[in-house]
Design a protein around this motif. Sequence first.
Motif, PDB file in Angstrom:
ATOM      1  N   GLY A 154      12.746  66.044  62.661  1.00  0.00           N
ATOM      2  CA  GLY A 154      12.512  65.950  61.234  1.00  0.00           C
ATOM      3  C   GLY A 154      13.465  66.849  60.472  1.00  0.00           C
ATOM      4  O   GLY A 154      14.438  67.369  61.030  1.00  0.00           O
ATOM      5  N   VAL A 155      13.183  67.021  59.201  1.00  0.00           N
ATOM      6  CA  VAL A 155      14.052  67.816  58.333  1.00  0.00           C
ATOM      7  C   VAL A 155      13.217  68.672  57.388  1.00  0.00           C
ATOM      8  O   VAL A 155      12.026  68.424  57.204  1.00  0.00           O
ATOM      9  CB  VAL A 155      14.986  66.898  57.494  1.00  0.00           C
ATOM     10  N   VAL A 156      13.895  69.630  56.777  1.00  0.00           N
ATOM     11  CA  VAL A 156      13.327  70.396  55.672  1.00  0.00           C
ATOM     12  C   VAL A 156      14.302  70.236  54.525  1.00  0.00           C
ATOM     13  O   VAL A 156      15.512  70.454  54.691  1.00  0.00           O
ATOM     14  CB  VAL A 156      13.128  71.891  56.031  1.00  0.00           C
ATOM     15  N   LEU A 157      13.785  69.823  53.368  1.00  0.00           N
ATOM     16  CA  LEU A 157      14.611  69.664  52.178  1.00  0.00           C
ATOM     17  C   LEU A 157      14.418  70.881  51.289  1.00  0.00           C
ATOM     18  O   LEU A 157      13.297  71.325  51.074  1.00  0.00           O
ATOM     19  CB  LEU A 157      14.224  68.392  51.421  1.00  0.00           C
ATOM     20  N   GLU A 158      15.537  71.403  50.765  1.00  0.00           N
ATOM     21  CA  GLU A 158      15.445  72.584  49.905  1.00  0.00           C
ATOM     22  C   GLU A 158      16.127  72.275  48.581  1.00  0.00           C
ATOM     23  O   GLU A 158      17.244  71.758  48.544  1.00  0.00           O
ATOM     24  CB  GLU A 158      16.126  73.772  50.594  1.00  0.00           C
ATOM     25  N   GLY A 159      15.400  72.594  47.513  1.00  0.00           N
ATOM     26  CA  GLY A 159      15.939  72.443  46.169  1.00  0.00           C
ATOM     27  C   GLY A 159      15.887  73.793  45.475  1.00  0.00           C
ATOM     28  O   GLY A 159      15.697  74.828  46.116  1.00  0.00           O
ATOM     29  N   ALA A 160      16.007  73.781  44.188  1.00  0.00           N
ATOM     30  CA  ALA A 160      16.001  75.020  43.404  1.00  0.00           C
ATOM     31  C   ALA A 160      14.581  75.590  43.375  1.00  0.00           C
ATOM     32  O   ALA A 160      13.748  75.162  42.596  1.00  0.00           O
ATOM     33  CB  ALA A 160      16.506  74.763  41.989  1.00  0.00           C
ATOM     34  N   GLY A 161      14.283  76.534  44.259  1.00  0.00           N
ATOM     35  CA  GLY A 161      12.993  77.221  44.274  1.00  0.00           C
ATOM     36  C   GLY A 161      11.883  76.494  45.018  1.00  0.00           C
ATOM     37  O   GLY A 161      10.723  76.854  44.862  1.00  0.00           O
ATOM     38  N   TYR A 162      12.199  75.495  45.810  1.00  0.00           N
ATOM     39  CA  TYR A 162      11.143  74.793  46.560  1.00  0.00           C
ATOM     40  C   TYR A 162      11.688  74.271  47.884  1.00  0.00           C
ATOM     41  O   TYR A 162      12.901  74.168  48.076  1.00  0.00           O
ATOM     42  CB  TYR A 162      10.573  73.625  45.757  1.00  0.00           C
ATOM     43  N   GLU A 163      10.758  73.972  48.774  1.00  0.00           N
ATOM     44  CA  GLU A 163      11.081  73.355  50.060  1.00  0.00           C
ATOM     45  C   GLU A 163      10.104  72.212  50.315  1.00  0.00           C
ATOM     46  O   GLU A 163       8.943  72.290  49.927  1.00  0.00           O
ATOM     47  CB  GLU A 163      10.928  74.351  51.216  1.00  0.00           C
ATOM     48  N   LYS A 164      10.607  71.179  50.961  1.00  0.00           N
ATOM     49  CA  LYS A 164       9.759  70.065  51.397  1.00  0.00           C
ATOM     50  C   LYS A 164       9.840  70.018  52.912  1.00  0.00           C
ATOM     51  O   LYS A 164      10.897  69.752  53.476  1.00  0.00           O
ATOM     52  CB  LYS A 164      10.244  68.743  50.820  1.00  0.00           C
ATOM     53  N   ASP A 165       8.723  70.280  53.558  1.00  0.00           N
ATOM     54  CA  ASP A 165       8.671  70.284  55.019  1.00  0.00           C
ATOM     55  C   ASP A 165       8.416  68.859  55.505  1.00  0.00           C
ATOM     56  O   ASP A 165       7.311  68.344  55.410  1.00  0.00           O
ATOM     57  CB  ASP A 165       7.563  71.224  55.501  1.00  0.00           C
ATOM     58  N   LEU A 166       9.455  68.230  56.023  1.00  0.00           N
ATOM     59  CA  LEU A 166       9.346  66.877  56.564  1.00  0.00           C
ATOM     60  C   LEU A 166       9.609  66.877  58.066  1.00  0.00           C
ATOM     61  O   LEU A 166      10.118  65.907  58.622  1.00  0.00           O
ATOM     62  CB  LEU A 166      10.328  65.941  55.848  1.00  0.00           C
ATOM     63  N   THR A 167       9.216  67.977  58.705  1.00  0.00           N
ATOM     64  CA  THR A 167       9.336  68.015  60.162  1.00  0.00           C
ATOM     65  C   THR A 167       8.308  67.051  60.742  1.00  0.00           C
ATOM     66  O   THR A 167       7.321  66.707  60.094  1.00  0.00           O
ATOM     67  CB  THR A 167       9.089  69.437  60.706  1.00  0.00           C
TER      68      THR A 167
END
Length: 193
Positions: A154-167
């Motif tokens: 899976g992946v982890v997406l990182e934006g400005a001040g946040y993360e999306k855990d898609l592992t």
Amino acid sequence: MNGKENIINKILSDADETCSKIIAEAESQAAQTVQAARENAKRERAESDARIEQTVAERRRNALANAELAAKRYLLEAKQRLVALCYDKAYNALVSMNAQDRLDLIGELLTKYAEDGETVYITQSDAQTVTEQWLRGFEKHLRLGNRYIRADGGVVLEGAGYEKDLTFASVMRYVKEQTEAVVATKLGVRNEQ
């Protein structure tokens, strides 16, 4: 002395008669008391037997209810283990996918959840397939992160001040939360406690 003897005999005779009456009355009272005591003891014994019988019956009912509850609890735990086993098997199938299926799944996750300009962090095992060039194909200006995540896929997406855990582990937890009630119902698992 004849007169004195008659008086004494009369007194003795009256005394004997009075004693006989007192003794007869005492014996009658004693017999009544004994009979009343026997009846009282018989009644108390019957009441005691009835209480004992009720207590025994109640204990049997309680023991049976406890045994039924323990059996239901055991069955529920077994069914819950079965549900957990289903999700464990699904997760194991997910992490043991071939490279192409794995890449397709990561692609679906990125298509659905990635936003413009996010940084994509991957596992070291996906480094050969998830590349900058591959990420350009999503037309979302995604950048490949400069470190690897510790996950089974899976992946982890990182934006400005946040993360999306898609592992895969996180995705499986989400899927489990969304589907566990349906799966449990299909397997006949309910909260029967």
